[in-house]
Design an enzyme around this catalytic site. Structure first.
Site, short mmCIF file in Angstrom:
data_model
loop_
_atom_site.label_atom_id
_atom_site.label_comp_id
_atom_site.label_asym_id
_atom_site.label_seq_id
_atom_site.Cartn_x
_atom_site.Cartn_y
_atom_site.Cartn_z
N LYS A 126 0.86 -1.20 0.00
CA LYS A 126 0.00 0.00 0.00
C LYS A 126 0.88 1.23 0.00
O LYS A 126 2.02 1.18 0.48
CB LYS A 126 -0.87 0.02 1.26
CG LYS A 126 -2.08 0.92 1.16
CD LYS A 126 -3.24 0.21 0.50
CE LYS A 126 -4.40 1.13 0.23
NZ LYS A 126 -5.58 0.35 -0.23
N ASP A 166 -7.12 4.43 -4.38
CA ASP A 166 -7.76 4.28 -3.06
C ASP A 166 -8.37 5.66 -2.80
O ASP A 166 -8.64 6.41 -3.76
CB ASP A 166 -6.73 3.88 -2.00
CG ASP A 166 -7.38 3.38 -0.70
OD1 ASP A 166 -7.76 2.21 -0.62
OD2 ASP A 166 -7.55 4.19 0.25
P1 NDP Z 1 -12.98 7.91 -2.69
O1 NDP Z 1 -11.93 8.90 -2.51
O2 NDP Z 1 -13.53 7.67 -4.06
O3 NDP Z 1 -14.21 8.22 -1.75
C1 NDP Z 1 -14.06 8.32 -0.37
C2 NDP Z 1 -15.39 8.72 0.23
O4 NDP Z 1 -15.31 8.57 1.65
C3 NDP Z 1 -15.73 10.19 -0.03
O5 NDP Z 1 -17.12 10.32 -0.13
C4 NDP Z 1 -15.18 10.87 1.23
O6 NDP Z 1 -15.82 12.10 1.53
C5 NDP Z 1 -15.52 9.83 2.28
N1 NDP Z 1 -14.62 9.97 3.42
C6 NDP Z 1 -13.28 9.94 3.40
N2 NDP Z 1 -12.78 10.13 4.63
C7 NDP Z 1 -13.84 10.27 5.43
C8 NDP Z 1 -13.98 10.51 6.82
N3 NDP Z 1 -12.91 10.65 7.61
N4 NDP Z 1 -15.23 10.58 7.32
C9 NDP Z 1 -16.30 10.45 6.52
N5 NDP Z 1 -16.23 10.24 5.19
C10 NDP Z 1 -15.02 10.16 4.66
O7 NDP Z 1 -12.39 6.54 -2.10
P2 NDP Z 1 -12.87 5.04 -2.36
O8 NDP Z 1 -14.32 4.98 -2.56
O9 NDP Z 1 -11.96 4.46 -3.38
O10 NDP Z 1 -12.48 4.35 -0.97
C11 NDP Z 1 -13.37 4.27 0.12
C12 NDP Z 1 -12.92 3.16 1.06
O11 NDP Z 1 -12.90 1.91 0.37
C13 NDP Z 1 -11.53 3.32 1.65
O12 NDP Z 1 -11.51 2.78 2.95
C14 NDP Z 1 -10.67 2.44 0.74
O13 NDP Z 1 -9.50 2.01 1.39
C15 NDP Z 1 -11.63 1.30 0.49
N6 NDP Z 1 -11.38 0.48 -0.68
C16 NDP Z 1 -11.28 1.05 -1.93
C17 NDP Z 1 -11.09 0.24 -3.03
C18 NDP Z 1 -11.05 0.80 -4.41
O14 NDP Z 1 -10.96 0.01 -5.36
N7 NDP Z 1 -11.15 2.10 -4.60
C19 NDP Z 1 -10.93 -1.20 -2.90
C20 NDP Z 1 -11.14 -1.70 -1.55
C21 NDP Z 1 -11.33 -0.87 -0.51
P3 NDP Z 1 -15.14 13.52 1.15
O15 NDP Z 1 -15.47 13.73 -0.30
O16 NDP Z 1 -15.79 14.48 2.05
O17 NDP Z 1 -13.67 13.37 1.38
O1 2IT Z 2 -7.93 -1.48 -0.65
C1 2IT Z 2 -7.90 -1.97 -1.80
O2 2IT Z 2 -8.02 -3.17 -1.99
C2 2IT Z 2 -7.72 -1.05 -2.93
N1 2IT Z 2 -7.66 0.16 -2.73
C3 2IT Z 2 -7.57 -1.59 -4.33
C4 2IT Z 2 -6.16 -2.02 -4.57
C5 2IT Z 2 -5.84 -2.43 -5.99
O3 2IT Z 2 -4.67 -2.76 -6.20
O4 2IT Z 2 -6.72 -2.44 -6.85
#
Ligand code: NDP
Ligand code: 2IT
Length: 443
Positions: A126, A166
């Site tokens: 990561k 992420d």
């Molecule tokens: P994005 O940046 O696309 O979206 C994040 C969202 O979460 C935004 O709406 C943001 O709001 C909100 N957010 C972030 N921090 C906080 C906080 N402290 N309190 C409340 N809301 C918050 O990220 P992703 O959707 O890609 O990721 C979301 C989660 O999923 C993370 O934990 C990530 O590690 C996990 N994840 C992502 C994957 C991926 O493929 N993208 C895969 C597996 C897991 P704001 O706009 O106000 O910042």
């Molecule tokens: O937390 C996760 O699994 C991710 N943000 C996706 C990682 C990836 O390599 O697609």
């Protein structure tokens, strides 16, 4: 003292300030007691746990870039290459102001077991930066991404370490980083995933984490005689994971009534208009509060907890430690049937225990959100073979992978006499795969 306690003490002593990392290690190790204590001497002899908590290497670097006012800005950059027993290091990059080494280490540690659960040949890593993308111009985002990758490029490679998105890193950022990597190396390889479709990205990668979460949760509900049909759902966040979780929830017959961002949450009992959310978040990069200006029937609550809203299924899809004990109590009091993690470690340990003890089905992120990284690996496979699968092909593979992850978590939980403890099941199943290969590779 038991071997697990010894290593937990070691982690406490070595990394007292790394709260998130210690939390992730504790959560995994507590599940592993049933496995380790059957054969403690062998695990201790092979120093398996000490080796699992120490990343293969952790890289920290400085990132200089120039903002629109001509000022030099300095950020911290990280890449933690945790474990490559099963394949090249694989895991996302997070750009957010609160990023530090503890957060990147917890995410890398979780990623090792998550990636093992996918059954695909990927190790865990990561990275990220404390760069805050909020309010930055497109040129500033580009300048930062180029500076970040200029340093990161020394450590990554299509067969070494393959970063992806992420929080704060989506298609735009991956595009700028890929462009810079290509400029520096002249290589056109699958060194990053989550790429745009015109230059080697995989169809369905954008949707994959959210869709995968719903495939997993659907399998979990069905195994317990339930389904999404007619259910009310709340989803925290409104980013990549949340949006495509919502889309698939609708397809499975549920209604999404609440979503959020870091400033507050919205409730629309008639069902959230997802096209409007996409327009606000993917195009305008606006705040979720703006939803109610177009939809006066909906309610916006600044601050507060989205988990106060009465729903059947709750999907935390924002960030770590966003669902606390008080939230778990509110969900239970409102008759919630299931909580499934789209984010990484969104539920605190006491909240997880409370939900499980009160009969709420609980899907741990390292199993239920693995669809994103799994589809990243499908992107790597397509890049290596220099071909492109259709959306339907990738989506079908994703669904099979998620159902298989559920099956593994379920079977491991049954084996250890806790048939609905998917936390235990996922941790044990992921651990066993990684450890088998660590032993084969020797020291
Ligand atoms: P994005 O940046 O696309 O979206 C994040 C969202 O979460 C935004 O709406 C943001 O709001 C909100 N957010 C972030 N921090 C906080 C906080 N402290 N309190 C409340 N809301 C918050 O990220 P992703 O959707 O890609 O990721 C979301 C989660 O999923 C993370 O934990 C990530 O590690 C996990 N994840 C992502 C994957 C991926 O493929 N993208 C895969 C597996 C897991 P704001 O706009 O106000 O910042
Ligand atoms: O937390 C996760 O699994 C991710 N943000 C996706 C990682 C990836 O390599 O697609």
């Amino acid at each position: 003292m038991s071997y697990i306690n010894e290593v937990l003490e070691l982690v406490e002593k070595k990394y007292p300030a790394e709260l998130e990392f210690k939390q992730a290690v504790t959560e995994v190790f507590e599940s592993l007691r049933v496995v380790i204590e059957k054969d403690e001497a062998a695990y201790r002899r092979d120093a398996i746990l000490e080796r699992l908590v120490a990343p293969d290497r952790q890289i920290a670097f400085r990132v200089n870039w120039v903002d629109d006012a001509g000022n030099i800005q300095v950020n911290n950059g990280y890449r933690v290459q945790f474990n490559n027993a099963l394949g090249p290091y694989k895991g996302g990059l997070r750009f957010r102001d609160n990023v530090n080494l503890s957060i990147i280490k917890f995410l890398g540690f979780e990623q090792v077991f998550k990636n093992a659960l996918t059954g695909l040949p990927i190790g865990g890593g990561k990275g990220g930066s404390d760069f805050d993308p909020k309010g930055k111009s497109d040129r500033e985002i580009m300048a930062f991404c180029q500076a970040f990758v200029t340093e990161l490029s020394r450590y990554i490679g299509a067969d070494i370490d393959v970063p992806a998105g992420d929080i704060g890193v989506g298609a735009r950022e991956i595009g700028y980083m890929y462009g810079q990597y290509k400029r520096l190396t002249s290589e056109f390889t699958g060194v990053l995933t989550g790429k745009g479709i015109p230059y080697g990205g995989s169809l369905a990668r954008t949707e994959a984490t959210g869709y995968g979460l719903l495939y997993f949760t659907d399998a979990m509900l069905k195994a317990n005689g339930l389904s999404f049909e007619g259910k009310k759902v709340s989803i925290s966040g409104s980013g990549n994971v949340a949006i495509y979780a919502a889309q698939k929830a609708y397809e499975l017959g549920a209604t999404v009534i609440a979503m959020s961002d870091s400033a507050g949450y919205i409730v629309d009992e008639s069902g959230i208009d997802l096209e409007l959310i996409k327009e606000l978040k993917e195009v305008k990069r606006a705040r979720i509060s703006e939803y109610v200006t177009t939809k006066p029937g909906a309610k916006y609550v600044a601050g507060g907890s989205i988990w106060e809203v009465k729903v059947d299924v709750a999907l935390p899809c924002a960030t770590q430690n966003e669902l606390h004990l008080e939230d778990a109590k509110a969900l239970v009091a409102n008759g919630c049937l299931a909580v499934a993690e789209g984010a990484n470690m969104p539920t605190t340990m006491d909240a997880t225990h409370y939900l499980q003890e009160n009969g709420v089905l609980f899907a741990p992120g390292k199993a239920s959100n693995a669809g994103g990284v799994a589809t990243s690996q499908l992107e790597m496979a397509q890049n290596s073979a220099r071909l492109k699968w259709t959306f339907e092909e990738v989506d079908a593979k994703l669904k099979t992978i998620m159902e298989n992850i559920f099956k593994q978590a379920h079977e491991a939980a049954v084996k250890y006499d806790k048939p609905t403890d998917y936390v235990l099941g996922a941790n044990v199943a992921g651990f066993e795969k990684v450890v088998e290969v660590m032993r084969i590779h020797g020291v």
